[in-house]
Design an enzyme around this catalytic site. Structure first.
Site, mmCIF file in Angstrom:
data_model
loop_
_atom_site.group_PDB
_atom_site.id
_atom_site.type_symbol
_atom_site.label_atom_id
_atom_site.label_comp_id
_atom_site.label_asym_id
_atom_site.label_seq_id
_atom_site.Cartn_x
_atom_site.Cartn_y
_atom_site.Cartn_z
ATOM 1 N N CYS A 167 0.646 -1.315 -0.097
ATOM 2 C CA CYS A 167 0.266 0.291 0.003
ATOM 3 C C CYS A 167 0.778 1.279 0.519
ATOM 4 O O CYS A 167 0.407 2.450 -0.791
ATOM 5 C CB CYS A 167 -1.570 -0.052 1.295
ATOM 6 S SG CYS A 167 -2.356 -1.194 0.805
ATOM 7 N N HIS B 96 -2.973 7.238 2.065
ATOM 8 C CA HIS B 96 -3.542 5.954 1.824
ATOM 9 C C HIS B 96 -5.274 5.879 1.595
ATOM 10 O O HIS B 96 -5.265 6.136 3.151
ATOM 11 C CB HIS B 96 -2.806 5.168 2.328
ATOM 12 C CG HIS B 96 -2.933 3.507 1.898
ATOM 13 N ND1 HIS B 96 -3.958 3.169 0.823
ATOM 14 C CD2 HIS B 96 -2.816 2.567 2.888
ATOM 15 C CE1 HIS B 96 -4.155 2.271 1.141
ATOM 16 N NE2 HIS B 96 -3.827 1.160 2.349
ATOM 17 N N ASN C 259 -10.027 0.169 -0.421
ATOM 18 C CA ASN C 259 -8.387 0.646 -0.499
ATOM 19 C C ASN C 259 -8.255 -0.473 -1.598
ATOM 20 O O ASN C 259 -8.041 -2.139 -1.126
ATOM 21 C CB ASN C 259 -8.026 -0.774 0.710
ATOM 22 C CG ASN C 259 -6.784 -0.841 1.156
ATOM 23 O OD1 ASN C 259 -5.967 -0.228 0.362
ATOM 24 N ND2 ASN C 259 -5.838 -1.192 2.160
#
Length: 324
Positions: free
Chosen positions: A114, A251, A281
């Site tokens: 990520c 993020h 996500n």
């Protein structure tokens, strides 16, 4: 004069299939309300059968080129962040290169889960500062739907597929924090926490792609602490403080992490770009997706200060401070 890496254009692509939270109610013991209250996610996009990470990345790259008024011939290199490549090798970036019709320059992948786009952005900036390139296409692209355990409600409801891209262009600045472009970055990893977030497969271990595994509560605690710290470190490197920040582009992991991080940075939520409700996500794609969406809406004004930060498996985390 100081050579700076300025964002010339942004772009993104999301697969056509939209999966609402209600879809999971027929697959798992969960509800739309449970997912929303714990994550802030309402829907996400899943890639179609036969639609690979490179396909999403190519679409995002073309969108960024169009918005910048450039062509592939104007690009010197591609740095692409992903944890879900089409193949073990070659790099997805080379497939994007071919898809755009580029026959020169470099193309390679960065893998920091990520946090991948932050690492890729810092890497591309370093190459521009070293005069290895004048324009670099930096992409985050993922198809996390391909590595989900659909029986694990703690993970499979969180992730989505997509791609985002930015074009970094070398421009001259005065060498002060008032310059446009990337002003500083801060990158970190600590492999002792690898078991908190990982995929249980791989080429040299199982010979399979594997599925995502996560200790959510522990990841949450590390995320809130480490994200705020890395953002402040990057700001310190640039000679700036949280009071100077116009936008936080985090993020998009889940709403609770984003809110807690903003509070630690003493930033109101009005200064935070949020796409997690609609995208879920998307790992390395989440920051460039959010940048492109906000840019398309005209939210960023010239001269505004933006902080991006992310944490992912490894654990790996970092931040980039840039002026629009």
């Amino acid at each position: 004069m100081t050579r700076r890496s300025v964002i010339r254009g942004t772009g993104h692509y999301l697969p056509e299939r939209i999966v609402e939270n209600s879809w999971f109610e027929g697959q798992l013991e969960t509800t739309d309300e449970w997912i929303r209250s714990r994550t802030g996610i309402e829907r996400r996009h899943f890639a179609a059968e036969g639609q690979n990470t490179s396909h999403l990345a190519i679409r995002a790259a073309r969108a960024a080129l169009d918005r910048a008024g450039l062509t592939a011939a104007d690009i010197d290199g591609i740095v692409l962040a992903t944890s879900t490549p089409d193949f073990t090798f070659p790099a997805v970036a080379t497939m994007v290169q071919a898809g755009l019709g580029m026959s020169r320059g470099f193309a390679y992948d960065v893998q920091a889960v990520c946090a991948g786009f932050v690492f890729a952005l810092a890497n591309a900036d370093a190459m521009i500062q070293a005069r290895q390139a004048d324009r670099i296409l930096v992409i985050g692209a993922e198809t996390f739907s391909r590595i989900m355990d659909w029986t694990d409600r703690g993970t499979c409801v969180l992730f989505g597929d997509g791609a985002g891209a930015v074009i970094l262009e070398a421009q001259e600045g005065a060498g002060t924090s008032d310059d446009r472009g990337i002003l500083s970055s801060d990158l970190n990893s600590d492999g002792t926490y690898r078991d908190l977030l990982y995929v249980d497969g791989g080429v040299s271990s199982t010979g399979t792609a594997g599925q995502l595994r996560m200790q959510g509560n522990l990841v949450f605690r590390h995320a809130v602490e480490k994200l705020a710290k890395t953002a402040h470190t990057a700001l310190d490197k640039a000679g700036l403080t949280g009071a100077d920040v116009d936008w936080l582009v985090p993020h998009q992991a889940n709403m609770r992490i984003i809110t807690a991080t903003a509070q630690r940075m003493q930033l109101p939520m009005e200064k935070v770009v949020l796409t997690v409700a609609d995208h879920g996500n998307t790992s390395a794609a989440s920051i460039p997706l959010a940048l492109s969406v906000a840019d398309g809406e005209g939210r960023f004004k010239p001269g505004q200060l933006i902080v991006t930060e992310a944490i992912g498996g490894g654990l790996s985390w970092g931040s980039v401070v840039l002026r629009w």
